[in-house]
Structure formats: C-alpha cells, structure tokens
Design an enzyme around this catalytic site. Structure first.
Site, PDB file in Angstrom:
ATOM      1  N   SER A 265      40.174   1.187  52.154  1.00 33.50           N
ATOM      2  CA  SER A 265      40.238   2.222  53.186  1.00 33.50           C
ATOM      3  C   SER A 265      39.613   3.527  52.723  1.00 33.50           C
ATOM      4  O   SER A 265      39.527   4.480  53.500  1.00 33.50           O
ATOM      5  CB  SER A 265      41.697   2.483  53.575  1.00 33.50           C
ATOM      6  OG  SER A 265      42.445   2.906  52.444  1.00 33.50           O
TER       7      SER A 265
ATOM      8  N   HIS B  17      37.825  -3.332  57.267  1.00 34.69           N
ATOM      9  CA  HIS B  17      39.028  -2.501  57.111  1.00 34.69           C
ATOM     10  C   HIS B  17      39.971  -2.690  58.299  1.00 34.69           C
ATOM     11  O   HIS B  17      39.725  -2.191  59.390  1.00 34.69           O
ATOM     12  CB  HIS B  17      38.641  -1.025  56.984  1.00 34.69           C
ATOM     13  CG  HIS B  17      39.818  -0.115  56.840  1.00 34.69           C
ATOM     14  ND1 HIS B  17      39.879   1.129  57.423  1.00 34.69           N
ATOM     15  CD2 HIS B  17      41.004  -0.295  56.190  1.00 34.69           C
ATOM     16  CE1 HIS B  17      41.045   1.674  57.136  1.00 34.69           C
ATOM     17  NE2 HIS B  17      41.746   0.849  56.398  1.00 34.69           N
TER      18      HIS B  17
ATOM     19  N   GLU C  82      37.338  -1.572  61.160  1.00 30.87           N
ATOM     20  CA  GLU C  82      36.105  -0.879  60.794  1.00 30.87           C
ATOM     21  C   GLU C  82      35.239  -1.841  59.972  1.00 30.87           C
ATOM     22  O   GLU C  82      35.652  -2.315  58.908  1.00 30.87           O
ATOM     23  CB  GLU C  82      36.419   0.376  59.977  1.00 30.87           C
ATOM     24  CG  GLU C  82      37.056   1.484  60.801  1.00 30.87           C
ATOM     25  CD  GLU C  82      37.449   2.691  59.982  1.00 30.87           C
ATOM     26  OE1 GLU C  82      37.240   3.819  60.432  1.00 30.87           O
ATOM     27  OE2 GLU C  82      37.990   2.502  58.866  1.00 30.87           O
TER      28      GLU C  82
ATOM     29  N   ASN D 109      40.392   7.133  58.346  1.00 34.81           N
ATOM     30  CA  ASN D 109      41.055   7.780  57.221  1.00 34.81           C
ATOM     31  C   ASN D 109      40.477   9.149  56.912  1.00 34.81           C
ATOM     32  O   ASN D 109      41.200  10.054  56.480  1.00 34.81           O
ATOM     33  CB  ASN D 109      40.984   6.885  55.981  1.00 34.81           C
ATOM     34  CG  ASN D 109      42.072   5.829  55.995  1.00 34.81           C
ATOM     35  OD1 ASN D 109      42.896   5.789  56.896  1.00 34.81           O
ATOM     36  ND2 ASN D 109      42.068   4.954  55.001  1.00 34.81           N
TER      37      ASN D 109
END
Length: 571
Positions: free
Chosen positions: A106, A127, A139, A177
C-alpha cells in the site's frame, strides 16, 4: 489482509493456494478465513453450501514451493522492502516463467520490489483495501516496464472478482493512501497539540463530514505500527512532503507497544487484544464534564446574512422554537424567499411536515436593519465577508445589541479573536460553526478565544443541545477541526490531479470505494465550490505557513476561470 484476499478469489470461483511461513501462521490464517465466512453466513450474506464450496477451493500450504504451478501470486506480507524483495526473488525462482507476480503493498514502490526478479515486466501492484471481501476498489499499479498484457489480464481479473479496478502509475501511497494518511497524520497532530479531545476529534469527522470512522479510531483499526511504516515510506519516497512525516506521537505509541486494536490499546482502550469494543479509561470524559453552570436563557436569535448558511440557520433556529430576526443584505423579501425554500426542501425530504414548516415561518421576523436586533439574546453572523467587513459588522452589533447578548460568527476561516476585539464585550463573542449542510449535519463547533467566558461557552452549548446538535469545543484557529482536516485533504487531491497522476473519477472512486467515504473529493469540491475551498485553504496556509498547505495552483486557476472540477476534467 491475506485471508481476506484468499476469500475474495475463492468466493468468485477461483482456486487458491494459501501459503504461510509456518504451521502456526497457517492455522491463524485459516481461522481468520473461517470466522469471516461464518460471519457472512450468520448475516445471511453467504449460503452454507457456498461457504463450504469456497473453503473447498482453498489449498492451505506452508512454504513458497507450493506456488510452483499457479498463474498469479499475490503477496500480502508486512510493509518491509527487504522482506518483499526476498520473497519476490524466491517466487521468481519457484514460479512458472509466465506467472504474474503481484504485490498488495500500500506504500512501497512496485518498481523497487520488481527489480528483485528476472521478470520485472510481469510484476504489478494489486492493492486490495481492508476488509478485502467488502471494499470494491483495487488499485492496479503498473511500473514503467510492466507489460501491457499483464495489466490487461489483471484488470480483467478485477472485473471477474466484482471489483472496480483503477489503473495508476507507481508512486508512493498510490491514490487512496496518499490522500488518507496525510489526513490521518494531521489529525494526530491536532490531538497531540491538545487542540481537541480524541472523542471530539472523531465526532468532528463522523458527524461533521459523514465519514464512516473518526481518524483516531481508524488508526487503531489499521494499527499504529502499520500506519507509521506507511507514512514513513511515503515521506521518504514521495518527495518528503511533511504531511506524510509521522507525528512524534505515532512513533512514541509504536515504541510503547500501543498499536491499536491488535494490542488492546491505542488511542482508545479495548476490551481485549483484537477486540473492537471500546472500554472506559483514564481519558474517557465523564458525564459531569458537560454540566457547566452559568448558562443564560436564549429566546430570540438574530441571524445576519443573505446566503445559504444564513437561510439554513434561520430555518434551524425557528424550527426549534426560537423567535428569529433575520437581517439580510438583500432585504426582507430576498431573505424570506431563501428561508422558505430551505423549509420547503425539508418538507419534500420528510425532515418535517407542512404544519411544522408554517409554524417555523411564523416565528421569523424579516428585517433589513441591524437595529432590529436590539432585543435578541443571541446573534449569529453568517455573511461570508472578509475580515475587515466582518469586524466592522461586529463593532456595529456591539452598539445595537443589549448587554449580555452572545455574539457569534458561523465562519470557520475568520479569526474569532479579531471579531471579539472589535467589540467592547469580547467575553461574549465566540464561533458557532454549523457544519454544512447546516440543516443535515448534527455537529456544531463551538470556538472559544482567550477572552471568551465560560458562561458564554456554556450558553452556546446549551443552545446547540436544544437544537439536537452535538457540540465540540475547540480553540480559535483557522479551519477549526473539521475544515482544518477536510480542506487540506481536498487540496492534496487537487495536487494529485494537477500532477496528472490520476483523473477526477479515479480519485473519487479511490476514496468512495476504497475508503468508504460518502463522497469523493472532487464531487465534494464541486458541491462546496472551488472558491470556498480556496478561501479556507488560504486561511490555513496564512496561519501555518506550512508548504504542504499552500493552495494548489489548479485551484487558483479554476476559481479565476469560474469553472468546477468536472467541467475542467471534461474540457
């Protein structure tokens, strides 16, 4: 996370080889998968037969050698680059030449992991978001050497899994993130500075923004050690943006072993390690803390302003039984029309009935002169004016209002102390920031200055409580709590768009589908208006001079051009 990814694949008919480092670790992973699927059965979200079929698709093994014949490997080990590189080097040796190697990292660079293999063109980021069986976003992270057919195959797999895949380039934190952890880190900074209590901070973002969890509760769920590693990695590999430099408190808590739910203590204390049940501790506020003496009765409320906020405030106070004197720059007719429209919308949305609307309208006096506020017990300014104009307004209110009247501003950007010192009664001046949309959000930020009296604060809280609102008391600083956290996050999203890393829809999807936010940043920016966002961000930057809070140039440009973000994206 590993067990969750296993469940995602097996739920969708894919055979899975689930690998761990030891028999004990494998047993823990199997138990996690069993608990999750049993819970889904108990909640009626999974049939018993489907659960049994799901488990039959999973082959539990110890050691990477069990992966020699798979088509795809998804790595989900802790966020340590040396560990991931070592595993990928082993996978490169063990797996078939055509096997795709994916990392669920991440925060680490996928390229940095891929170079440990002899097949970097077949390495991709995949992800998933926690909990993987629930969250819809994945992702898909391509490096500069990832083969196009590998990306296409992984995108097709995401669709087969019922996920929304967002394909992006390789940079620290990716989309979600990079935006989420800057906000979480800043929230810890507010708490560390004792600007707000932990309960008020979390209430600010759940009640004031509609987020599914407050920032401190979310960090406890993620794990403070995981958060620290993600922040540290993004800071070192993402341009050393200070918004990603872990606050000292996070490092101290990690050192002390206060990692959140997993250890039973983090920002909150939990019933036991791994439990979600919060139990009282030495920092838990007592019920008596809200019983502050010295309140005065408020029967008549004056509202000054002609915009949406002023109209909504007049409607809220009148609906709660207060006599309201509404003073608008557009004259009585303009103000009355805006308030009637607000109350009509409430009826349409079943927030009140027509009888309640008519009773509220009957309690409002429409005025065009400040002198008509002479008998008010509370006056709330909601003009959205510049500081000099608002100071002049408060000086005029000081002249026309009777002694003891509470004077409040609804602004989250103007310094309340400057307005207070424009009067001869600074002890009676504070901020009452009703989070937008005013008629819906249940949170009010009560802003005290170094001159605000405890009696004024107590009266303001009592008035808001009578409106059915939750209050938090915070110090006088730009953005208060909600906007101080919300608008830098929105500004970060604009900078990401401006850099060409991802588009408007992808960024919005990342935050709604990946983080459970009710609205994506650009949908929210278009709703509040880029001009409002720019004004708040400028105030935050002026106060802190923090480079990471400087308004994004694109925000300036869109405001100057009179455009919104979706208009810009569709040009």
């Amino acid at each position: 996370m590993g067990a969750g990814i296993v469940e995602v694949f097996a739920r969708n008919g894919v055979d899975v080889v689930a690998v761990e480092i030891s028999p004990d670790a494998l047993a823990r992973g199997r138990a996690t998968l069993t608990r999750s699927t049993d819970r889904a059965v108990a909640r009626g979200k999974l049939a018993e037969a489907d659960r049994d079929a799901l488990h039959a698709r999973v082959d539990f093994q110890v050691g990477l050698d069990a992966l020699h014949a798979v088509d795809l490997v998804v790595e989900a080990v802790p966020e340590r680059l040396d560990l991931k590189r070592r595993i990928f080097a082993e996978l490169d040796r063990i797996c078939r030449p055509d096997t795709i190697l994916a990392t669920n990292t991440s925060s680490l660079g996928v390229t940095d992991i891929a170079v440990a293999t002899g097949r970097p063109h077949q390495v991709v980021g995949l992800h998933f978001f926690n909990p993987a069986p629930v969250m819809k976003l994945v992702e898909v992270v391509r490096t500069v050497v990832t083969a196009a057919d590998v990306v296409a195959d992984v995108e097709a797999l995401c669709a087969r899994l019922g996920k929304v895949g967002v394909t992006i380039g390789d940079r620290a934190g990716f989309i979600a993130n990079a935006l989420l952890f800057g906000y979480l880190n800043q929230a810890v900074g507010l708490f560390e500075a004792r600007h707000v209590t932990r309960e008020d901070l979390d209430a600010a973002m759940t009640l004031g923004c509609g987020l599914p969890m407050g920032p401190l509760a979310l960090l406890d769920l993620i794990g403070l050690d995981t958060a620290y590693e993600i922040l540290n990695t993004m800071y070192r590999h993402g341009g050393r943006n200070r918004r990603h430099a872990p606050t000292p408190l996070i490092r101290q808590m990690v050192t002390a072993g206060l990692l959140g739910r997993k250890t039973g203590r983090g920002f909150y204390t939990y019933d036991k390690p791994g439990s979600a049940k919060v139990v009282p501790d030495g920092s838990t506020p007592t019920a008596a803390a809200d019983d502050v003496p010295g309140t005065t009765a408020v029967a008549t409320v004056g509202v000054v302003g002609s915009g949406t906020t002023a109209a909504d405030l007049a409607a809220v106070f009148a609906a709660a039984g207060h006599q309201v004197v509404a003073v608008g720059a557009d004259g009585p007719a303009g103000t009355a029309g805006a308030v009637r429209a607000a109350l009509d919308e409430d009826v349409t949305r079943d927030r009140r009935d027509a009888t309640g609307r008519d009773a509220a309208l009957a309690r409002i006096t429409w005025a065009d002169a400040l002198e008509q506020l002479a008998d008010a017990d509370l006056v709330v300014e909601a003009t959205a004016g510049e500081l000099d104009a608002t100071r002049a307004l408060f000086a005029r209110l000081d002249e026309v209002c009777k002694p003891g009247v509470l004077l409040a501003t609804a602004s989250s950007a103007l310094p309340v102390i400057d307005l207070a010192m424009a009067t001869s009664r600074p002890a009676d001046v504070l901020g009452l920031h009703f989070c937008a949309p005013v008629r819906v959000r249940p949170l009010v930020e009560v802003v005290t200055t170094v001159r605000t009296s405890t009696e004024a604060t107590a009266t303001a809280r009592a008035v808001c409580a009578a409106l059915g609102r939750t209050t938090l008391v915070c110090a006088d600083r730009a953005g208060l709590v909600v906007d101080a956290l919300l608008f830098p996050y929105l500004n970060d999203a604009v900078q990401m768009l401006e850099a060409g890393y991802a588009g408007v829809d992808d960024i919005d999807h990342a935050m709604t589908l990946g983080c459970g936010y009710p609205t994506g940043p650009f949908a929210l920016l278009d709703a509040v208006g880029p001009d409002v966002a720019l004004a708040v961000q400028r105030a935050l930057y002026r106060e802190s001079r923090e480079p990471g809070l400087a308004p994004a140039p694109l925000l300036h440009h869109l405001v100057t051009a009179g455009r919104r973000f979706r208009e810009h994206a569709g040009r």
